[in-house]
Design an enzyme around this catalytic site. Sequence first.
Site, PDB file in Angstrom:
ATOM      1  N   CYS A   1      -6.098  -5.526 -10.136  1.00 56.52           N
ATOM      2  CA  CYS A   1      -6.176  -4.960  -8.783  1.00 56.52           C
ATOM      3  C   CYS A   1      -7.474  -4.175  -8.620  1.00 56.52           C
ATOM      4  O   CYS A   1      -7.857  -3.386  -9.490  1.00 56.52           O
ATOM      5  CB  CYS A   1      -4.974  -4.054  -8.518  1.00 56.52           C
ATOM      6  SG  CYS A   1      -5.010  -3.248  -6.893  1.00 56.52           S
TER       7      CYS A   1
ATOM      8  N   CYS B   1       4.691  -4.843  16.541  1.00 59.06           N
ATOM      9  CA  CYS B   1       5.829  -4.565  17.424  1.00 59.06           C
ATOM     10  C   CYS B   1       5.486  -4.777  18.893  1.00 59.06           C
ATOM     11  O   CYS B   1       6.339  -5.180  19.681  1.00 59.06           O
ATOM     12  CB  CYS B   1       6.321  -3.136  17.207  1.00 59.06           C
ATOM     13  SG  CYS B   1       7.079  -2.878  15.591  1.00 59.06           S
TER      14      CYS B   1
ATOM     15  N   CYS C   1       0.630  -1.060  -6.093  1.00 63.56           N
ATOM     16  CA  CYS C   1       0.166  -0.567  -4.801  1.00 63.56           C
ATOM     17  C   CYS C   1       0.213  -1.736  -3.812  1.00 63.56           C
ATOM     18  O   CYS C   1       0.549  -2.867  -4.169  1.00 63.56           O
ATOM     19  CB  CYS C   1      -1.238   0.025  -4.898  1.00 63.56           C
ATOM     20  SG  CYS C   1      -2.581  -1.191  -5.010  1.00 63.56           S
TER      21      CYS C   1
ATOM     22  N   ASN D   1      -0.265  -1.746  11.837  1.00 68.36           N
ATOM     23  CA  ASN D   1      -1.416  -2.655  11.823  1.00 68.36           C
ATOM     24  C   ASN D   1      -1.969  -2.747  10.414  1.00 68.36           C
ATOM     25  O   ASN D   1      -1.847  -1.822   9.615  1.00 68.36           O
ATOM     26  CB  ASN D   1      -2.492  -2.206  12.818  1.00 68.36           C
ATOM     27  CG  ASN D   1      -3.129  -0.897  12.435  1.00 68.36           C
ATOM     28  OD1 ASN D   1      -4.043  -0.846  11.624  1.00 68.36           O
ATOM     29  ND2 ASN D   1      -2.643   0.201  13.013  1.00 68.36           N
TER      30      ASN D   1
ATOM     31  N   CYS E   1       3.403 -17.374  27.363  1.00 64.17           N
ATOM     32  CA  CYS E   1       4.186 -16.496  26.483  1.00 64.17           C
ATOM     33  C   CYS E   1       4.176 -15.113  27.134  1.00 64.17           C
ATOM     34  O   CYS E   1       3.936 -14.999  28.338  1.00 64.17           O
ATOM     35  CB  CYS E   1       3.607 -16.457  25.072  1.00 64.17           C
ATOM     36  SG  CYS E   1       1.959 -15.740  24.951  1.00 64.17           S
TER      37      CYS E   1
ATOM     38  N   CYS F   1      -1.803  -4.742  -4.785  1.00 63.21           N
ATOM     39  CA  CYS F   1      -1.256  -5.560  -5.861  1.00 63.21           C
ATOM     40  C   CYS F   1      -0.467  -6.731  -5.283  1.00 63.21           C
ATOM     41  O   CYS F   1      -0.452  -7.826  -5.856  1.00 63.21           O
ATOM     42  CB  CYS F   1      -0.342  -4.735  -6.757  1.00 63.21           C
ATOM     43  SG  CYS F   1      -1.185  -3.489  -7.768  1.00 63.21           S
TER      44      CYS F   1
ATOM     45  N   CYS G   1      -6.226  -0.159  -8.090  1.00 66.99           N
ATOM     46  CA  CYS G   1      -5.378   0.545  -9.058  1.00 66.99           C
ATOM     47  C   CYS G   1      -5.342  -0.141 -10.414  1.00 66.99           C
ATOM     48  O   CYS G   1      -4.569   0.264 -11.295  1.00 66.99           O
ATOM     49  CB  CYS G   1      -3.951   0.713  -8.511  1.00 66.99           C
ATOM     50  SG  CYS G   1      -2.921  -0.776  -8.591  1.00 66.99           S
TER      51      CYS G   1
END
Length: 286
Positions: A126, A68, A51, A11, A239, A54, A129
């Site tokens: 970023c 999944c 990272c 997630n 669905c 980024c 970082c």
Amino acid sequence: MYDIVADCSDNVPTRYLVNDACVLAGKPLVSASALRMEGQLTVYNYRGGPCYRCLFPSPPPPETVTNCSDGGVLGVVPGIMGCLQALEVLKIASGQGSSFEQQLLMFDGQEGRFRSIRLRARQIECVVCGEKPTLTELQDYEQFCGSAATDKCRRLNLLTKEQRVSVQEYRAILDSSTPHLLLDVRPKVEVDICHLSTSLNIPLASLEDKKSEHITLLKDTISNLKQQTKSQVPVFVVCKLGNDSQKAVQLLENMSGLETEQITVKDISGGLMAWAKNIDHSFPQY
């Protein structure tokens, strides 16, 4: 306490959380993911490499993310990616270094192929970082991403109550033999597992891409039903869980009167798993 972190989450909020924690603690992050028959592997925050932020400064809209539980995964694929992930952890821990500090390894289980692509370098702007980071402590990642930090199936609520019917209401429509079109928007691989016999399969991806052959099939099917009934034919969309079908309803409403004839579209709430639970207990669940 820990020298290396392996991210096996499914997630978006957790991925941002783990990334930021690793950057703030100065730890390399070995990240792997799997969906359907594909997998990816890379190493973030290692030897001056990028990272996660980024590459993804902002989280995607929650309704566009498939995990999944929603999309399914062939069990062998996480095993393959997990073994490769463990290998990178051992290489880093033993001082051999990683092969993927600025590379993304992509695995295609369908074709049995691996390929590697180069990732962008660490971004100086970023927020975590970069040269002048503005994020110096962990934040509320569920609020930041607009979604729950859970691998369980998300229940989207994109439609109004009037745009949806329950599986019990749809069963009544079937029992009354009311003319309608049942549109199954799952991928074909899922439809091959199980489906309602009266359904027409046009995957959500085909609606999003407006694939001509599928749009033509939809138009022809609606037109034929309309000629038979001499009236407007309602379209019900289904669905697996009732998430993708809501997206499809929105797409079809935008197409109504343009790419297709004027139609009324409704989502079947809870999808086929709700059908299996509440209507037909012999219907396969997967």
